[in-house]
Write a protein that holds these residues in place. Structure first.
Motif, PDB file in Angstrom:
ATOM      1  N   ILE A  33       0.451  -0.874   0.347  1.00 49.10           N
ATOM      2  CA  ILE A  33       0.040  -0.250  -0.077  1.00 49.10           C
ATOM      3  C   ILE A  33       0.993   1.278  -0.111  1.00 49.10           C
ATOM      4  CG2 ILE A  33      -1.799   1.127   1.574  1.00 49.10           C
ATOM      5  CD1 ILE A  33      -2.928  -1.725  -0.153  1.00 49.10           C
ATOM      6  N   PHE A  34       1.879   1.279   0.947  1.00 41.51           N
ATOM      7  CA  PHE A  34       2.865   2.503   0.359  1.00 41.51           C
ATOM      8  C   PHE A  34       3.408   2.720  -0.435  1.00 41.51           C
ATOM      9  CE2 PHE A  34       6.905   4.273   1.571  1.00 41.51           C
ATOM     10  CZ  PHE A  34       6.807   5.799   1.977  1.00 41.51           C
ATOM     11  N   GLY A  35       3.960   1.402  -0.834  1.00 39.71           N
ATOM     12  CA  GLY A  35       4.656   1.446  -2.416  1.00 39.71           C
ATOM     13  C   GLY A  35       3.819   1.713  -3.115  1.00 39.71           C
ATOM     14  N   LEU A  36       2.404   1.175  -3.359  1.00 37.30           N
ATOM     15  CA  LEU A  36       1.998   1.866  -4.734  1.00 37.30           C
ATOM     16  C   LEU A  36       1.439   3.255  -4.343  1.00 37.30           C
ATOM     17  CD1 LEU A  36      -0.418   0.843  -6.764  1.00 37.30           C
ATOM     18  CD2 LEU A  36      -2.005   1.657  -4.374  1.00 37.30           C
ATOM     19  N   SER A  37       1.495   3.840  -3.036  1.00 41.35           N
ATOM     20  CA  SER A  37       0.872   5.117  -2.757  1.00 41.35           C
ATOM     21  C   SER A  37       1.685   6.554  -3.022  1.00 41.35           C
ATOM     22  CB  SER A  37       0.499   5.925  -1.564  1.00 41.35           C
ATOM     23  OG  SER A  37      -0.848   4.701  -1.005  1.00 41.35           O
ATOM     24  N   ARG A  44       6.901  10.908   0.544  1.00 40.74           N
ATOM     25  CA  ARG A  44       6.707  10.355   1.617  1.00 40.74           C
ATOM     26  C   ARG A  44       5.996  10.062   2.434  1.00 40.74           C
ATOM     27  NH1 ARG A  44      10.203   6.164   0.705  1.00 40.74           N
ATOM     28  NH2 ARG A  44      10.243   5.329   3.494  1.00 40.74           N
ATOM     29  N   VAL A  45       5.526  11.859   2.908  1.00 41.31           N
ATOM     30  CA  VAL A  45       4.668  11.947   3.951  1.00 41.31           C
ATOM     31  C   VAL A  45       3.019  11.655   3.443  1.00 41.31           C
ATOM     32  CG1 VAL A  45       3.460  13.773   5.509  1.00 41.31           C
ATOM     33  CG2 VAL A  45       6.258  13.210   4.591  1.00 41.31           C
ATOM     34  N   ILE A  46       2.711  11.881   2.456  1.00 43.88           N
ATOM     35  CA  ILE A  46       1.616  11.432   1.517  1.00 43.88           C
ATOM     36  C   ILE A  46       1.139  10.108   1.604  1.00 43.88           C
ATOM     37  CG2 ILE A  46       0.096  12.222  -0.495  1.00 43.88           C
ATOM     38  CD1 ILE A  46       0.670  14.359   1.520  1.00 43.88           C
ATOM     39  N   ALA A  47       2.345   9.259   1.124  1.00 42.11           N
ATOM     40  CA  ALA A  47       2.427   8.036   1.136  1.00 42.11           C
ATOM     41  C   ALA A  47       1.590   7.642   1.865  1.00 42.11           C
ATOM     42  CB  ALA A  47       3.285   7.240   0.131  1.00 42.11           C
ATOM     43  N   ASP A  49       0.340   8.790   4.879  1.00 39.71           N
ATOM     44  CA  ASP A  49      -0.439   9.363   5.576  1.00 39.71           C
ATOM     45  C   ASP A  49      -1.401   8.521   4.888  1.00 39.71           C
ATOM     46  OD1 ASP A  49       0.126  11.333   7.239  1.00 39.71           O
ATOM     47  OD2 ASP A  49      -0.187  12.806   5.706  1.00 39.71           O
ATOM     48  N   ILE A  50      -1.505   7.629   3.230  1.00 41.71           N
ATOM     49  CA  ILE A  50      -2.586   7.352   2.294  1.00 41.71           C
ATOM     50  C   ILE A  50      -2.345   5.906   3.307  1.00 41.71           C
ATOM     51  CG2 ILE A  50      -2.831   6.191   0.283  1.00 41.71           C
ATOM     52  CD1 ILE A  50      -2.663   9.201  -1.237  1.00 41.71           C
ATOM     53  N   THR A  51      -2.089   5.315   3.254  1.00 37.53           N
ATOM     54  CA  THR A  51      -1.416   4.118   4.115  1.00 37.53           C
ATOM     55  C   THR A  51      -2.373   3.911   5.544  1.00 37.53           C
ATOM     56  OG1 THR A  51       0.604   4.181   2.636  1.00 37.53           O
ATOM     57  CG2 THR A  51       0.339   2.281   4.676  1.00 37.53           C
ATOM     58  N   GLN A  52      -2.413   5.241   6.100  1.00 41.10           N
ATOM     59  CA  GLN A  52      -2.576   4.423   7.385  1.00 41.10           C
ATOM     60  C   GLN A  52      -4.025   5.070   7.138  1.00 41.10           C
ATOM     61  OE1 GLN A  52      -1.493   3.946  10.406  1.00 41.10           O
ATOM     62  NE2 GLN A  52       0.140   4.182   9.257  1.00 41.10           N
ATOM     63  N   GLU A  53      -4.691   5.734   6.186  1.00 40.50           N
ATOM     64  CA  GLU A  53      -6.050   6.135   6.294  1.00 40.50           C
ATOM     65  C   GLU A  53      -6.686   4.833   5.091  1.00 40.50           C
ATOM     66  OE1 GLU A  53      -6.650   9.779   3.133  1.00 40.50           O
ATOM     67  OE2 GLU A  53      -5.515  10.943   4.608  1.00 40.50           O
ATOM     68  N   VAL A  54      -5.859   3.921   4.490  1.00 41.56           N
ATOM     69  CA  VAL A  54      -6.589   2.811   3.793  1.00 41.56           C
ATOM     70  C   VAL A  54      -6.752   1.894   4.727  1.00 41.56           C
ATOM     71  CG1 VAL A  54      -5.863   0.498   2.727  1.00 41.56           C
ATOM     72  CG2 VAL A  54      -5.371   3.084   1.052  1.00 41.56           C
ATOM     73  N   PHE A  55      -6.158   1.325   5.938  1.00 43.81           N
ATOM     74  CA  PHE A  55      -5.983   0.782   7.201  1.00 43.81           C
ATOM     75  C   PHE A  55      -7.363   1.346   7.935  1.00 43.81           C
ATOM     76  CE2 PHE A  55      -2.273  -1.020   5.311  1.00 43.81           C
ATOM     77  CZ  PHE A  55      -2.627  -1.960   5.011  1.00 43.81           C
ATOM     78  N   LEU A  56      -6.929   2.242   8.875  1.00 44.42           N
ATOM     79  CA  LEU A  56      -8.502   2.816   9.719  1.00 44.42           C
ATOM     80  C   LEU A  56      -9.868   2.705   8.253  1.00 44.42           C
ATOM     81  CD1 LEU A  56      -9.288   5.003  11.438  1.00 44.42           C
ATOM     82  CD2 LEU A  56      -8.334   6.638  10.455  1.00 44.42           C
ATOM     83  N   VAL A  57      -9.855   2.885   7.379  1.00 38.94           N
ATOM     84  CA  VAL A  57     -11.030   2.696   6.361  1.00 38.94           C
ATOM     85  C   VAL A  57     -11.763   0.950   6.445  1.00 38.94           C
ATOM     86  CG1 VAL A  57     -11.970   2.170   4.301  1.00 38.94           C
ATOM     87  CG2 VAL A  57     -10.777   4.151   4.164  1.00 38.94           C
ATOM     88  N   ARG A  83      -6.863   6.626  -3.783  1.00 35.52           N
ATOM     89  CA  ARG A  83      -6.946   7.969  -3.810  1.00 35.52           C
ATOM     90  C   ARG A  83      -5.678   9.024  -3.650  1.00 35.52           C
ATOM     91  NH1 ARG A  83      -9.240   8.033   2.790  1.00 35.52           N
ATOM     92  NH2 ARG A  83     -11.578   6.773   1.849  1.00 35.52           N
ATOM     93  N   ALA A  84      -5.263   8.436  -3.866  1.00 32.75           N
ATOM     94  CA  ALA A  84      -3.385   8.571  -4.137  1.00 32.75           C
ATOM     95  C   ALA A  84      -3.919   9.501  -5.758  1.00 32.75           C
ATOM     96  CB  ALA A  84      -2.485   7.324  -4.541  1.00 32.75           C
ATOM     97  N   VAL A  85      -4.351   8.835  -6.466  1.00 31.67           N
ATOM     98  CA  VAL A  85      -5.148   9.863  -7.444  1.00 31.67           C
ATOM     99  C   VAL A  85      -6.029  10.790  -7.017  1.00 31.67           C
ATOM    100  CG1 VAL A  85      -6.003   9.588  -9.066  1.00 31.67           C
ATOM    101  CG2 VAL A  85      -4.311   7.488  -8.844  1.00 31.67           C
ATOM    102  N   ASP A  86      -6.702  10.423  -6.307  1.00 31.86           N
ATOM    103  CA  ASP A  86      -7.693  11.687  -5.979  1.00 31.86           C
ATOM    104  C   ASP A  86      -6.442  12.893  -5.231  1.00 31.86           C
ATOM    105  OD1 ASP A  86      -9.863  10.668  -7.011  1.00 31.86           O
ATOM    106  OD2 ASP A  86     -10.421  10.153  -4.746  1.00 31.86           O
ATOM    107  N   HIS A  87      -5.458  12.142  -4.587  1.00 34.34           N
ATOM    108  CA  HIS A  87      -5.099  13.872  -4.505  1.00 34.34           C
ATOM    109  C   HIS A  87      -4.340  14.276  -5.009  1.00 34.34           C
ATOM    110  CE1 HIS A  87      -1.578  14.984  -1.317  1.00 34.34           C
ATOM    111  NE2 HIS A  87      -0.375  14.961  -1.897  1.00 34.34           N
ATOM    112  N   VAL A  88      -3.695  13.394  -5.875  1.00 34.18           N
ATOM    113  CA  VAL A  88      -2.493  14.604  -6.940  1.00 34.18           C
ATOM    114  C   VAL A  88      -3.321  15.255  -8.183  1.00 34.18           C
ATOM    115  CG1 VAL A  88      -1.250  13.753  -9.129  1.00 34.18           C
ATOM    116  CG2 VAL A  88      -0.743  12.217  -7.409  1.00 34.18           C
TER     117      VAL A  88
END
Length: 183
Positions: A33-37, A44-47, A49-57, A83-88
């Motif tokens: 998940i981190f690598g993909l993000s 790295r910081v955004i990735a 955050d996204i990793t944490q969000e995914v597992f929180l979901v 989520r990563a694409v949405d962020h970009v």
């Protein structure tokens, strides 16, 4: 080699509130998940955050995952990618909107530069108007309206993939037309 794990069993445990099951899923899948993000966002910081969000979901809404429709790995990766694409895209919209007014306010370095830029902008606008309706509408919604592929599809009443194809085809046609005009 790691022992295989059972998505259904882990899912049931997470549904039951078993934090150690979530820990197992996190330990196994967070590198993916981190690598993909990171690949999508390049931050790295955004990735992280996204990793944490995914597992929180997954922790907050474990019933959103349906083991009958695919693997947990694929489901979490899909959430991360979206989520990563949405962020970009959001960052790009913010960047463009922040720069937009300044681009039009500043004086060109030379008067002829402003004339050339205005001429090129007009030629691009004219090329867009010459596109077939379906392509023109798709590219206008995406680039001038700031819509995502999904939103373009919804507004035009077509599948997301069709919207994406129309936008790509429109951009190819615009590039060809503008290259012929040496823009």
């Amino acid at each position: 080699m790691e022992a295989p794990y059972d998505d259904r069993l882990l899912h049931q445990r997470v549904v039951g509130g078993d934090e150690s099951a979530l820990g197992e899923v996190y330990d196994r899948l967070s590198p993916l998940i981190f690598g993909l993000s990171l690949r999508v966002t390049r931050d790295r910081v955004i990735a992280e955050d996204i990793t944490q969000e995914v597992f929180l979901v997954f922790w907050e809404r474990p019933l959103a995952y349906d083991p009958g429709r695919g693997t947990l790995r694929a489901w979490l990766a899909t959430i991360a990618h979206r989520r990563a694409v949405d962020h970009v895209r959001a960052e790009e919209r913010r960047r463009v909107s922040a720069l937009g007014p300044r681009l039009f306010e500043r004086e060109p370095a030379r008067p002829e530069d402003g004339v050339l830029a205005a001429d090129e902008a007009e030629r691009v606008r004219q090329a867009v108007t010459r596109l077939p309706d379906g392509l023109r509408q798709a590219v206008e919604l995406a680039y001038f309206g700031g819509r995502t592929y999904r939103q373009v599809g919804e507004e035009l009443g077509v599948p997301e993939g069709t919207a994406k194809s129309r936008i790509r085809l429109a951009l190819r046609r615009l590039a060809d037309a503008l290259a012929e005009e040496e823009v």
